[in-house]
Design an enzyme around this catalytic site. Structure first.
Site, PDB file in Angstrom:
ATOM      1  N   ASP A  22       0.817  -1.227   0.000  1.00  0.00           N
ATOM      2  CA  ASP A  22       0.000   0.000   0.000  1.00  0.00           C
ATOM      3  C   ASP A  22       0.850   1.276   0.000  1.00  0.00           C
ATOM      4  OD1 ASP A  22      -2.222  -1.620   0.197  1.00  0.00           O
ATOM      5  OD2 ASP A  22      -2.484  -1.317   2.361  1.00  0.00           O
ATOM      6  N   ARG A  41      -7.915  10.748  10.386  1.00  0.00           N
ATOM      7  CA  ARG A  41      -7.591   9.409  10.894  1.00  0.00           C
ATOM      8  C   ARG A  41      -6.446   9.419  11.911  1.00  0.00           C
ATOM      9  NH1 ARG A  41      -8.077   5.282   5.706  1.00  0.00           N
ATOM     10  NH2 ARG A  41     -10.121   6.006   5.019  1.00  0.00           N
ATOM     11  N   ASP A  79      -0.854   1.437  10.002  1.00  0.00           N
ATOM     12  CA  ASP A  79      -2.124   0.717   9.886  1.00  0.00           C
ATOM     13  C   ASP A  79      -2.010  -0.552  10.715  1.00  0.00           C
ATOM     14  OD1 ASP A  79      -2.887   2.627   8.066  1.00  0.00           O
ATOM     15  OD2 ASP A  79      -3.335   1.230   6.443  1.00  0.00           O
ATOM     16  N   ASP A 116       0.231   5.845   1.492  1.00  0.00           N
ATOM     17  CA  ASP A 116      -1.067   5.451   2.040  1.00  0.00           C
ATOM     18  C   ASP A 116      -1.215   5.987   3.465  1.00  0.00           C
ATOM     19  OD1 ASP A 116      -3.584   4.315   2.080  1.00  0.00           O
ATOM     20  OD2 ASP A 116      -2.842   2.387   2.786  1.00  0.00           O
TER      21      ASP A 116
END
Ligand SMILES: *[C@@H]1O[C@H](CO)[C@@H](O)[C@H](O)[C@H]1NC(C)=O
Ligand SMILES: *[C@@H]1O[C@H](CO)[C@@H](O)[C@H](O)[C@H]1NC(C)=O
Ligand SMILES: *[C@@H]1O[C@H](CO)[C@@H](O)[C@H](O)[C@H]1NC(C)=O
Length: 421
Positions: A206, A286, A234, A230
């Site tokens: 990603d 986020r 994560d 990205d």
């Protein structure tokens, strides 16, 4: 001892100043006087060093555990005892050998050269990985780690960039400390080695700085992260028991994703602690975005996000404690929270709670009406831990007024051998 020396020092000085008052006593040898004065200077130096040592302490429980030790370089693995929060049991390469990365190249990703970071991270045994000198490691493709590894950048200025970047997949016990990760790009569609006995075909990554996939006991501390294709960190597909602390995040759209899909219910048991980080300039959204799971966001410094700070979908539980939220100037983006993929009638039953946070420049936090209750609160405080909960986030939030001090050293530290970091 001290009182004996000061008493004798007074006697000596007295006998020097007013010798005729005590003429009957023999005058002390000048050499002894010099020694006594030297001793008192030494004592005050020791006292000053102790005071400097204590001013190195900031109240940050992770840093205070190791950072003021001038011999940190001799005792690197002490760091593994200093984690807090849900990732606290991440051992990394503790009790393993020290592996010194001497070669910054990444030319052969199937048979990595001895001395490269890729050769270090794929090994089966626990390893504590350090760096011989400052280096920029430009990865060809994602760096696939094996379990029980610490990447410890202290003492060198280490940058990781390029294809990837770091993949933590279906493994346990990783510590990443004291490095810079940035400009990570998608790369792959080639064979990559993941252990001495295995390599396999990998698709295109990603372009996350750190991608945690189906992995537990992970601690990311004092890492500087920015500007990846990205996300920065994560954690997906059943990852849990993670602490992300003392890190500096800047220049990124999607900062942190915890849980990748509303339908992926295995993430209901996800537990992540986000503590003492500085979410700095140029972050959009986020910080983090959460699905399912339990996330403790404690004593972080949020500086002018562009859209929102933390949010999520699929009824995650969020306890936000002692964070400083400085809203952007844009009137539309003052809200620190964002409820996604559900109407208000639904999300008001979720558990998002703000406690002791500070809101500046019009920032605000929208709590859910069904705030944290006695049963799920057990995930956050060890004192109220019930026997049914597997573990607790053991950090108790400090007063928000201390946040600037607690986060002042966020990001990779500049550590010099022989000095406190
Ligand atoms: C890598 O090099 C080190 C030191 O040069 C040596 O001790 C070690 O056995 C080598 N490891 C492998 C797998 O070749
Ligand atoms: C607490 O909240 C959880 C949802 O997070 C819910 O399943 C549980 O029934 C609640 N417990 C009590 C005692 O209200
Ligand atoms: C860490 O390990 C201890 C001892 O096994 C355990 O009691 C505790 O629940 C664990 N904590 C976390 C957060 O995993």
């Amino acid at each position: 001892m001290t009182s004996y020396y000061s008493l004798s020092l007074i006697t000596i000085l007295f006998s020097l100043l007013i010798p005729n008052l005590i003429a009957t006593r023999p005058v002390k040898d000048p050499e002894i006087i010099v020694q006594a004065v030297q001793r008192s200077i030494n004592a005050s130096l020791i006292r000053r060093n102790l005071e400097e040592g204590s001013s190195c302490l900031t109240g940050n429980p992770i840093d205070d555990c190791w950072k003021c030790d001038s011999k940190w370089d001799k005792n690197r693995q002490k760091l593994a005892d200093c984690a807090v929060g849900f990732g606290k049991n991440a051992t990394g390469g503790k009790d393993g050998k020290i592996y010194v990365v001497t070669d910054s190249s990444d030319n052969d990703v199937v048979n990595p050269k001895n001395g490269t970071l890729r050769h270090a991270v794929i090994q089966d045994e626990p390893l504590w990985i350090i760096f011989e000198r400052d280096m920029v490691i430009k990865l060809k493709v994602e760096l696939i780690m094996n379990s029980y590894k610490t990447i410890d950048g202290r003492g060198a200025n280490v940058h990781i960039t390029g294809g990837g970047c770091i993949t933590i997949q279906s493994i346990t016990n990783i510590i990443i400390h004291g490095i810079n990760i940035h400009e990570c790009k998608p790369a792959g569609n080639t064979n990559v080695r993941s252990s001495p006995g295995h390599f396999g075909h990998r698709g295109i990554s990603d372009g996350d700085a750190v991608n945690i996939f189906g992995s537990k006991h992970i601690w990311v501390d004092h890492v500087t992260l920015s500007n990846c294709d990205d996300g920065l960190i994560d954690a997906v597909e059943g990852s849990s028991l993670i602490t992300i602390s003392n890190s500096l995040f800047t220049q990124q759209d999607k900062v942190m994703l915890l849980g990748h899909n509303d339908a992926y219910t295995a993430d209901k048991s996800m537990q992540v602690t986000i503590a003492f980080n500085h979410f700095g300039e140029g972050l959009t959204q986020r910080i983090p975005r959460i699905r399912h799971g339990y996330v403790h966001v404690v004593n972080n410094d949020y500086t002018k996000w562009k859209m929102y700070a933390m949010g999520g979908s699929a009824a995650p539980t969020i306890l936000s404690q002692g964070n400083r939220f400085l809203a952007p100037d844009d009137e539309k983006s003052k809200e620190a929270t964002k409820y996604e993929n559900a109407p208000k009638s639904e999300w008001q039953k979720w558990n998002w709670k703000s406690e002791g946070d500070e809101f500046l420049n019009g920032a605000f936090f929208t709590s859910s009406s069904r705030v944290i209750n006695s049963s799920n609160a057990a995930f956050f405080t060890s004192s109220s831990r019930s026997s049914s909960s597997s573990s607790a986030s053991d950090i108790s939030a400090k007063a928000v007024t201390l946040v600037p001090k607690l986060t002042a050293n966020a990001g990779a530290l500049k550590c010099k051998k022989g000095f406190a970091c």
